[in-house]
Design a protein around this motif. Structure first.
Motif, PDB file in Angstrom:
ATOM      1  N   LEU A 171     -18.041 -30.021 -40.337  1.00  0.00           N
ATOM      2  CA  LEU A 171     -18.647 -29.614 -39.109  1.00  0.00           C
ATOM      3  C   LEU A 171     -18.700 -28.128 -39.420  1.00  0.00           C
ATOM      4  N   ARG A 172     -19.928 -27.732 -39.410  1.00  0.00           N
ATOM      5  CA  ARG A 172     -20.038 -26.136 -39.768  1.00  0.00           C
ATOM      6  C   ARG A 172     -20.228 -25.436 -38.430  1.00  0.00           C
ATOM      7  N   LEU A 173     -19.593 -24.487 -38.257  1.00  0.00           N
ATOM      8  CA  LEU A 173     -19.688 -23.359 -36.962  1.00  0.00           C
ATOM      9  C   LEU A 173     -19.886 -22.024 -37.614  1.00  0.00           C
ATOM     10  N   SER A 174     -21.078 -21.375 -36.814  1.00  0.00           N
ATOM     11  CA  SER A 174     -21.251 -20.012 -37.459  1.00  0.00           C
ATOM     12  C   SER A 174     -21.467 -19.185 -36.044  1.00  0.00           C
ATOM     13  N   SER A 175     -20.978 -17.755 -36.429  1.00  0.00           N
ATOM     14  CA  SER A 175     -21.069 -16.877 -35.311  1.00  0.00           C
ATOM     15  C   SER A 175     -21.610 -15.603 -35.871  1.00  0.00           C
ATOM     16  N   VAL A 176     -22.558 -14.980 -35.246  1.00  0.00           N
ATOM     17  CA  VAL A 176     -22.995 -13.649 -35.565  1.00  0.00           C
ATOM     18  C   VAL A 176     -22.048 -12.733 -34.837  1.00  0.00           C
ATOM     19  N   GLY A 177     -21.833 -12.537 -33.862  1.00  0.00           N
ATOM     20  CA  GLY A 177     -20.953 -11.448 -33.233  1.00  0.00           C
ATOM     21  C   GLY A 177     -19.551 -11.802 -32.754  1.00  0.00           C
ATOM     22  N   GLY A 178     -19.118 -13.181 -33.240  1.00  0.00           N
ATOM     23  CA  GLY A 178     -17.772 -13.683 -32.997  1.00  0.00           C
ATOM     24  C   GLY A 178     -17.953 -14.514 -31.610  1.00  0.00           C
ATOM     25  N   ALA A 179     -16.665 -15.472 -31.639  1.00  0.00           N
ATOM     26  CA  ALA A 179     -16.931 -16.218 -30.605  1.00  0.00           C
ATOM     27  C   ALA A 179     -15.550 -16.907 -30.257  1.00  0.00           C
ATOM     28  N   ARG A 180     -15.164 -17.459 -29.212  1.00  0.00           N
ATOM     29  CA  ARG A 180     -14.205 -18.226 -28.679  1.00  0.00           C
ATOM     30  C   ARG A 180     -14.710 -19.635 -28.254  1.00  0.00           C
ATOM     31  N   ILE A 181     -14.219 -20.798 -28.935  1.00  0.00           N
ATOM     32  CA  ILE A 181     -14.814 -21.861 -28.507  1.00  0.00           C
ATOM     33  C   ILE A 181     -13.569 -22.881 -28.154  1.00  0.00           C
ATOM     34  N   LEU A 182     -13.773 -24.038 -27.598  1.00  0.00           N
ATOM     35  CA  LEU A 182     -13.064 -25.163 -27.546  1.00  0.00           C
ATOM     36  C   LEU A 182     -13.626 -26.386 -28.156  1.00  0.00           C
TER      37      LEU A 182
END
Length: 324
Positions: A242-253
Motif C-alpha cells: 500500500l503506497r501512501l504519499s504526501s506533499v506537505g506532510g500528513a497525520r493519518i489513521l
C-alpha cells in the motif's frame, strides 16, 4: 464514547467509487455529541455502502475542538454490548470510568481499549485541564464466538518506530514490523502514521485485509487517490503493498482487518445479531440502571460519577436489519 443521537440512524450516507481498483472515499457525516453546546464529531463508519472494515464498525473523528466554546466531551454513563471501544487522542485528556472498576485517563499516544463483551457501562469526560480536544473514537465488533465474554479494560502505550518517511504507532495488531500488546479477537490492524513532507511510503500489508485510511491533518494520497480532510479512503482486499504519499506532510489513521464475515445488528450503543436481541439489551439497561431496579445487573454501575446515566432512545418503529 456513546452514540448520543436521539434517533440513531440505521442507514446513513452513500460512497462513490473513484478508481478501477475499488478504492473509494467515505464522506464524513457531522453529528453533535450531546450537551447544550454540542461538540461536533465527524462520522465515517458505519455507512450505507460500507458498514465495517474488518471488525472496525464505528469511527468518530473530532477536533481540534476549543473546549471553551463547545464545553468539551461530556458523556454520562451508558451501556455497550458485543464490541470493543478504542479511544485514541491527538490532543487533550479524557477521564474514563467503567462498571468493572476502571478509572483511567485517555492521553495522546496511549490506547484505552474497553471490551464490553456481554455488557458494560462507562463514562467519558474531558478533564478541566483540557483546552483543546482532538482525536478519534472507534468500535470493534466482536465476532460471535467472543461477544458474550466478561468485560474488561486495558491501557497500552505503543512505541513509535520510524520507517522511510514516516513515524508509525501501531496500537492494534501488526504493521511495519511493529506489533501491539492490545487484546483483540479477530485479525486486525490499527495505527497512526505521521508522514514527512514529500514522503512516499510503501507498506507491506496482508492481502486478505481490507483497509481504511482517515486523513486527520495535512494531505495524503492512497495508491494515487487523493483523500480529502476527514474522509476515509476504503481499500478492498487483494493488495500486498500500500503506497501512501504526501506533499506537505500528513497525520493519518490506518485501520484494517479480515472482512468480518458475520451479519450484525448495530443500534445506539449495542451490537447484537437480531432485532430482538437489541431490544432486550435496551430494555435491560432501562430497567436495571435508569429505573434503578438492579444496579448490580448486566451493565453494573459506574462508581463516583457525578451525574445520572444516559437513558436509551426509543426503538425505531421498524425492525432493525442486519449489516455486514
Amino acid at each position: 464514547m456513546s452514540n448520543l443521537e436521539r434517533h440513531p440512524a440505521e442507514l446513513v450516507a452513500e460512497c462513490d467509487t473513484l478508481d478501477a481498483e475499488g478504492i473509494f472515499l467515505i464522506e464524513p457525516r457531522d453529528v453533535p455529541l450531546g450537551g447544550p453546546r454540542a461538540m461536533p464529531v465527524h462520522r465515517t463508519l458505519p455507512q450505507r455502502a460500507k458498514s465495517t472494515i474488518g471488525g472496525w464498525c464505528f469511527l468518530d473523528h473530532y477536533g481540534p475542538d476549543d473546549v471553551s466554546v463547545t464545553g468539551g466531551m461530556r458523556v454520562p454513563p451508558h451501556p455497550h454490548t458485543g464490541l470493543q471501544t478504542v479511544s485514541w487522542l491527538f490532543q487533550g485528556e479524557i477521564e474514563h470510568r467503567d462498571s468493572v472498576g476502571s478509572h483511567a485517563m485517555v492521553r495522546p499516544g496511549e490506547l484505552n481499549l474497553m471490551t464490553a463483551g456481554h455488557g458494560i457501562s462507562h463514562s467519558e469526560d474531558s478533564t478541566p485541564e483540557t483546552t483543546v480536544l482532538h482525536g478519534a473514537q472507534l468500535w470493534l465488533a466482536l465476532p460471535d464466538a467472543s461477544r458474550d465474554q466478561d468485560p474488561f479494560f486495558e491501557n497500552t502505550v505503543p512505541d513509535p518506530i520510524r520507517i522511510d518517511g514516516a513515524v508509525v504507532r501501531v496500537f492494534i495488531g501488526e504493521l511495519a514490523g511493529a506489533s501491539a500488546d492490545a487484546t483483540v479477537f479477530s485479525p486486525l490492524v490499527g495505527a497512526q502514521l505521521d508522514l514527512d513532507a514529500g514522503a512516499s511510503v510503501v507498506l507491506d500489508v496482508r492481502s486478505e485485509f481490507e483497509h481504511g485510511i482517515l486523513l486527520d491533518l495535512g494531505d495524503v494520497s492512497v495508491a494515487g487517490v487523493e483523500v480529502p480532510h476527514r474522509h476515509l479512503a476504503y481499500v478492498p482486499p487483494g493488495r500486498t503493498r500500500l503506497r501512501l504519499s504526501s506533499v506537505g506532510g500528513a497525520r493519518i489513521l490506518l485501520l484494517g482487518g479480515e472482512p468480518l464475515g458475520e451479519q450484525i445488528v448495530m443500534w445506539w450503543n449495542f451490537i447484537g445479531r437480531t432485532h430482538d436481541e437489541v431490544v432486550a439489551s435496551r430494555e435491560q439497561w432501562q430497567h436495571d440502571v435508569i429505573d434503578g431496579s438492579d444496579a448490580t445487573g448486566r451493565f453494573g454501575t459506574v462508581a463516583d460519577y457525578p451525574g445520572r446515566p444516559l437513558p436509551a432512545p426509543e426503538m425505531p418503529t421498524v425492525r432493525l436489519k442486519p449489516r455486514e
